[in-house]
Design a protein around this motif. Structure first.
Motif, PDB file in Angstrom:
ATOM      1  N   LEU A  93       0.753  -1.473  -0.012  1.00 43.53           N
ATOM      2  CA  LEU A  93       0.091   0.064  -0.031  1.00 43.53           C
ATOM      3  C   LEU A  93       0.689   1.242   0.029  1.00 43.53           C
ATOM      4  O   LEU A  93       0.338   2.219  -0.546  1.00 43.53           O
ATOM      5  CB  LEU A  93      -1.047  -0.040   1.080  1.00 43.53           C
ATOM      6  CG  LEU A  93      -2.069  -0.624   0.848  1.00 43.53           C
ATOM      7  CD1 LEU A  93      -3.020  -1.017   2.552  1.00 43.53           C
ATOM      8  CD2 LEU A  93      -3.107  -0.087   0.035  1.00 43.53           C
ATOM      9  N   GLN A  94       1.764   1.112   0.537  1.00 43.99           N
ATOM     10  CA  GLN A  94       2.689   2.448   0.681  1.00 43.99           C
ATOM     11  C   GLN A  94       3.326   2.775  -0.742  1.00 43.99           C
ATOM     12  O   GLN A  94       3.443   4.041  -1.108  1.00 43.99           O
ATOM     13  CB  GLN A  94       4.143   2.290   1.735  1.00 43.99           C
ATOM     14  CG  GLN A  94       3.882   1.895   3.056  1.00 43.99           C
ATOM     15  CD  GLN A  94       3.028   3.306   3.578  1.00 43.99           C
ATOM     16  OE1 GLN A  94       3.366   4.457   3.449  1.00 43.99           O
ATOM     17  NE2 GLN A  94       1.935   3.092   4.372  1.00 43.99           N
ATOM     18  N   ARG A  95       3.845   1.865  -1.444  1.00 44.71           N
ATOM     19  CA  ARG A  95       4.186   2.090  -2.791  1.00 44.71           C
ATOM     20  C   ARG A  95       2.974   2.100  -3.611  1.00 44.71           C
ATOM     21  O   ARG A  95       3.186   2.376  -5.061  1.00 44.71           O
ATOM     22  CB  ARG A  95       5.313   1.162  -3.240  1.00 44.71           C
ATOM     23  CG  ARG A  95       6.534   1.254  -2.417  1.00 44.71           C
ATOM     24  CD  ARG A  95       7.570   0.070  -2.607  1.00 44.71           C
ATOM     25  NE  ARG A  95       8.101   0.028  -4.019  1.00 44.71           N
ATOM     26  CZ  ARG A  95       8.673  -0.782  -4.723  1.00 44.71           C
ATOM     27  NH1 ARG A  95       8.851  -2.199  -3.990  1.00 44.71           N
ATOM     28  NH2 ARG A  95       9.133  -0.696  -5.839  1.00 44.71           N
ATOM     29  N   LYS A  96       1.740   1.685  -3.289  1.00 45.73           N
ATOM     30  CA  LYS A  96       0.623   1.566  -4.320  1.00 45.73           C
ATOM     31  C   LYS A  96       0.913   0.590  -5.544  1.00 45.73           C
ATOM     32  O   LYS A  96       0.585   0.864  -6.632  1.00 45.73           O
ATOM     33  CB  LYS A  96       0.203   2.872  -4.918  1.00 45.73           C
ATOM     34  CG  LYS A  96       0.051   3.997  -4.036  1.00 45.73           C
ATOM     35  CD  LYS A  96      -0.315   5.490  -4.470  1.00 45.73           C
ATOM     36  CE  LYS A  96      -0.264   6.440  -3.454  1.00 45.73           C
ATOM     37  NZ  LYS A  96       1.153   6.766  -3.109  1.00 45.73           N
ATOM     38  N   GLN A  97       1.693  -0.418  -5.119  1.00 48.89           N
ATOM     39  CA  GLN A  97       2.161  -1.418  -6.140  1.00 48.89           C
ATOM     40  C   GLN A  97       1.571  -2.823  -5.811  1.00 48.89           C
ATOM     41  O   GLN A  97       1.562  -3.352  -4.685  1.00 48.89           O
ATOM     42  CB  GLN A  97       3.577  -1.340  -6.284  1.00 48.89           C
ATOM     43  CG  GLN A  97       4.001  -2.354  -7.145  1.00 48.89           C
ATOM     44  CD  GLN A  97       5.633  -2.126  -7.391  1.00 48.89           C
ATOM     45  OE1 GLN A  97       5.888  -1.131  -7.975  1.00 48.89           O
ATOM     46  NE2 GLN A  97       6.369  -3.032  -7.352  1.00 48.89           N
ATOM     47  N   LEU A  98       1.049  -3.448  -6.757  1.00 52.47           N
ATOM     48  CA  LEU A  98       0.853  -5.038  -6.560  1.00 52.47           C
ATOM     49  C   LEU A  98       2.057  -5.636  -7.361  1.00 52.47           C
ATOM     50  O   LEU A  98       2.203  -5.357  -8.433  1.00 52.47           O
ATOM     51  CB  LEU A  98      -0.483  -5.316  -7.424  1.00 52.47           C
ATOM     52  CG  LEU A  98      -1.926  -4.790  -6.780  1.00 52.47           C
ATOM     53  CD1 LEU A  98      -3.098  -5.262  -7.603  1.00 52.47           C
ATOM     54  CD2 LEU A  98      -2.121  -5.924  -5.371  1.00 52.47           C
TER      55      LEU A  98
END
Length: 728
Positions: free
Chosen positions: A717-722
């Motif tokens: 979530l911090q990097r907004k990355q899956l």
């Protein structure tokens, strides 16, 4: 030779013996390079041989003097020095100094972007002078040598771009840091313990860098604001806004000023306007909208024509140029629409109340009134100030139901407007407009902001109905000012312009879609090219590659921007186009309203440069707002998938980069990354022209648009990355 240098103006060779390695055992090569360059910088007209240099930098041993000679020749080869005659050198200050923007990256790939528009040049961190992203700098350039890339060293920071950083506070007993995922900063920011402003460990905060000492690994900062506990929905949405330098709260003084604006519409206001209060009028907007800035009216004229009114909230009646509300609106330039909230350009008293064209309330408008025949031909039009009273607030879904069933409130008016809009739409595409009609990803969200499900919003006839009349009004306003009679000089105005596609991008696009069996015309007249694009988009509809082709088609286009220099709007096929219809949420529309009033009263042309600067600002803020909206969608996608780790989904490759593959899942359109390290069956290299990765040994190809099954590996979530891994 990769020459290492030091910050300009710091002559380490002049330090005392205690601190000068030259006076101790043996000077290291790196330090010797710094010291030699510093000698020449301090005396750019001086000419020196290696013996003189050795003495000046404090080396006595012959072996080190010879090393200094090697360095002098290497610096000459790098174009930093000039060899005037055998063994005598002078500083090359001609052609090696440049000015431009510094681009800082968290991966260490810093770059210098010259003002003259040349290629980006690498700047090693040791040569960055701790310049920040966007700073204007003066650099020393090293010439490109065989087998090596050119480099730049920052000599001076000419103009520092003040900005803030968002991250999570990490507090220990003795110190505190802001840990940030900012793509322009690799280093955490040190926060002096006594300046935390109540921030606690794990809080999201906004920090401004105050200094970055020369030899310090981390910059030092001070807290601007504490956003709240990390993970809280409002905290995270505010953090996204702050990351892009966008406001997340409204100034109290501007709110108070809005509260003092009289709500009453006076008889004097009505007397100077056309009265449409008894004409059937309604709004059609999204179901969650509160700022209704446009309404449509319809009535049959005595000549048997159709009078269509496009009524726009008269924001500039309430907001004066240069007042506190106007200044805040200029700064913001646009409302920002995140997944779960709107950050308005104007105070809510204006955007949701005074100016919002709410049902059964009398409102002041700036309107374009069209006289149309049954085939939507424009017989006449006028731009006037009006007073209206909306009879009905429709959602798009309600209007669509009337269109599909023929039943509902004001069915005759809705159906007639839809009929006219369809004719206008068909004519627009026949004239060369491009038919981009893509879906939007939306979320069902609970009261705490948690995403419960994903759905896709597609434009239907009700959307097209509103769109066509807004386009028609914007076009009419632009033509009213832009079409200059013979003998009259052109007046500066705000246009919405869209350039023709980049030919190279179009050619690459055409070559790529050829692999799917499609053809695209990239040469010929503008009409022939747009006809070919529309034909392509039409043929791709309903196919697995539809979204991919539409995405690449959009990427091959230029971005629409605001400008006082009209070149027309390529995508809409309009020679004249502006933005007039959304003054509640776009500042350019307010500018257009004011210019219209000024020119219709006989005003001379305004200062073009001043308005061009405003146009540039508004275009930039529009892009920032779009980036923030995408970031909020990305955050919710990651949050939605965070409890689905280990599940396998079918997807399509949506992006190919040197660091991996981006994959969009078919089921919910969430996008994630398959890192290059997880493509471990081969060593893959990128083929940018063909949008693919190719295995070096086995020649396996991952191509943009290919189907692929992936497993959800991580949700950050911090990097907004899956992060995905290939399934099987």
């Amino acid at each position: 030779m990769n020459v290492k240098k030091q910050k300009a103006g710091k002559n380490k060779a002049s330090r005392n013996n205690k601190n000068n390695p030259a006076r101790s055992k043996r000077m290291k090569k790196d330090f010797m390079v710094h010291a030699i360059i510093d000698v020449f910088r301090k005396d750019p007209k001086g000419v020196y041989n290696y013996k003189q240099i050795g003495k000046l930098i404090g080396v006595d041993a012959q072996v080190q003097k010879l090393q200094a000679l090697d360095i002098l020749y290497a610096l000459a080869e790098d174009d930093i020095l000039v060899e005037l005659d055998r063994g005598r050198f002078r500083y090359n200050s001609l052609g090696t100094i440049a000015v431009g923007l510094f681009q800082r990256r968290s991966n260490g790939k810093n770059a210098f972007l010259p003002d003259d528009g040349g290629e980006a040049i690498r700047v090693a961190e040791r040569n960055s002078l701790h310049a920040m992203d966007g700073d204007r700098v003066r650099v020393q350039l090293s010439a490109r040598r065989k087998g090596s890339e050119p480099e730049a060293e920052v000599l001076e920071i000419l103009e520092s771009k003040e900005r803030t950083y968002v991250g999570t506070l990490q507090i220990s007993h003795d110190y505190a840091f802001l840990v940030t995922e900012d793509k322009t900063l690799a280093n955490d920011i040190f926060i002096p313990k006594g300046t935390l402003k109540g921030g606690k460990n794990g809080d999201k905060a906004i920090v401004k860098i105050t200094e970055w000492p020369e030899n310090a690994k981390n910059p030092i900062g001070e807290i601007v604001d504490i956003l709240g506990v990390s993970g809280d929905n409002t905290t995270e949405m505010h953090a996204i806004l702050a990351e892009f330098g966008l406001p997340y709260k409204y100034p109290e003084k501007a709110e108070q000023a809005a509260g003092r604006i009289p709500e009453e519409i006076t008889p004097e206001d009505i007397a100077e306007r056309e009265d449409f209060r008894r004409v059937t009028t309604f709004t059609i907007d999204p179901k969650d909208a509160k700022d209704f800035d446009d309404a449509l009216s319809l009535r049959r004229t005595s000549q048997g024509h159709w009078e269509v009114g496009v009524h726009i909230a008269d924001v500039t009646h309430y907001v004066s140029p240069g007042d506190i509300i106007d200044k805040e609106a200029v700064e913001r330039a646009t409302s920002v629409y995140l997944v779960d909230r709107t950050i308005p350009m104007l105070p809510e008293k204006l955007s949701n109340e005074l100016c919002s064209l709410r049902q059964d309330e009398e409102k002041l408008c700036y309107s374009v009134i069209f006289d149309l025949d049954d085939r939507a031909g424009i017989l006449a039009s006028r731009i006037v100030r009006t007073v209206i009273c909306s009879n009905r607030r429709f959602t798009y879904e309600e209007a669509q139901c009337i269109i599909e069933t023929g039943e509902g409130d004001f069915r005759d008016e809705v159906l007639k407007l839809n009929e006219l809009a369809n004719i206008l739409r068909d004519k627009r595409f026949k004239d060369g407009a491009i038919d981009f009609d893509r879906y939007e990803v939306k979320f069902e969200i609970d009261g705490k902001g948690k995403p419960l499900s994903v759905y896709f919003k597609e434009s239907k006839e009700a959307n097209h109905l509103v769109e066509e009349f807004m386009l028609l009004a914007n076009k009419a306003v632009a033509e009213f000012i832009g079409k200059t009679p013979k003998g009259k000089s052109k007046k500066a105005f705000v246009y919405r312009i869209h350039e023709q596609p980049d030919p190279d991008k179009m050619q690459n696009f055409a070559e790529f879609i050829g692999k799917f069996g499609y053809k695209l015309k990239t040469t010929g007249s503008k009409g022939e090219i747009t006809k070919s694009i529309n034909s392509l988009l039409d043929k791709a509809k309903g196919k697995p590659e539809q979204n991919l082709i539409e995405t690449l088609a959009v990427r091959s286009m230029q971005k629409a921007v605001y400008s006082t220099h009209n070149i027309g709007h390529y995508g809409l096929a309009f020679p004249f186009y502006t933005h007039f219809t959304s003054p509640i949420r776009r500042y350019p529309d307010m500018m257009v309203h004011r210019l219209l009033e000024y020119y219709t009263k006989g005003g001379r042309s305004v200062n073009r440069e001043e308005y061009e600067d405003l146009c540039d600002h508004c275009s930039g803020m529009e892009q920032l707002a779009a980036n923030a909206e995408r970031a909020s969608i990305k955050y919710k996608q990651v949050e939605f998938m965070s409890d689905k780790i280990g599940r396998v989904y079918d997807g399509v490759i949506s992006g190919v980069t040197e660091w991996g593959l981006y994959v969009e899942l078919n089921e919910n359109k969430c996008e994630g990354l398959v890192p290059m390290r997880d493509l471990d069956d081969d060593f893959y290299e990128i083929d940018e022209k063909n949008f693919c990765l190719i295995g070096k040994r086995h020649k396996h190809i991952y191509r943009l648009g290919d189907a692929i099954a992936v497993k959800i590996a991580h949700a950050n979530l911090q990097r907004k990355q899956l992060d995905f891994v290939p399934a099987g």
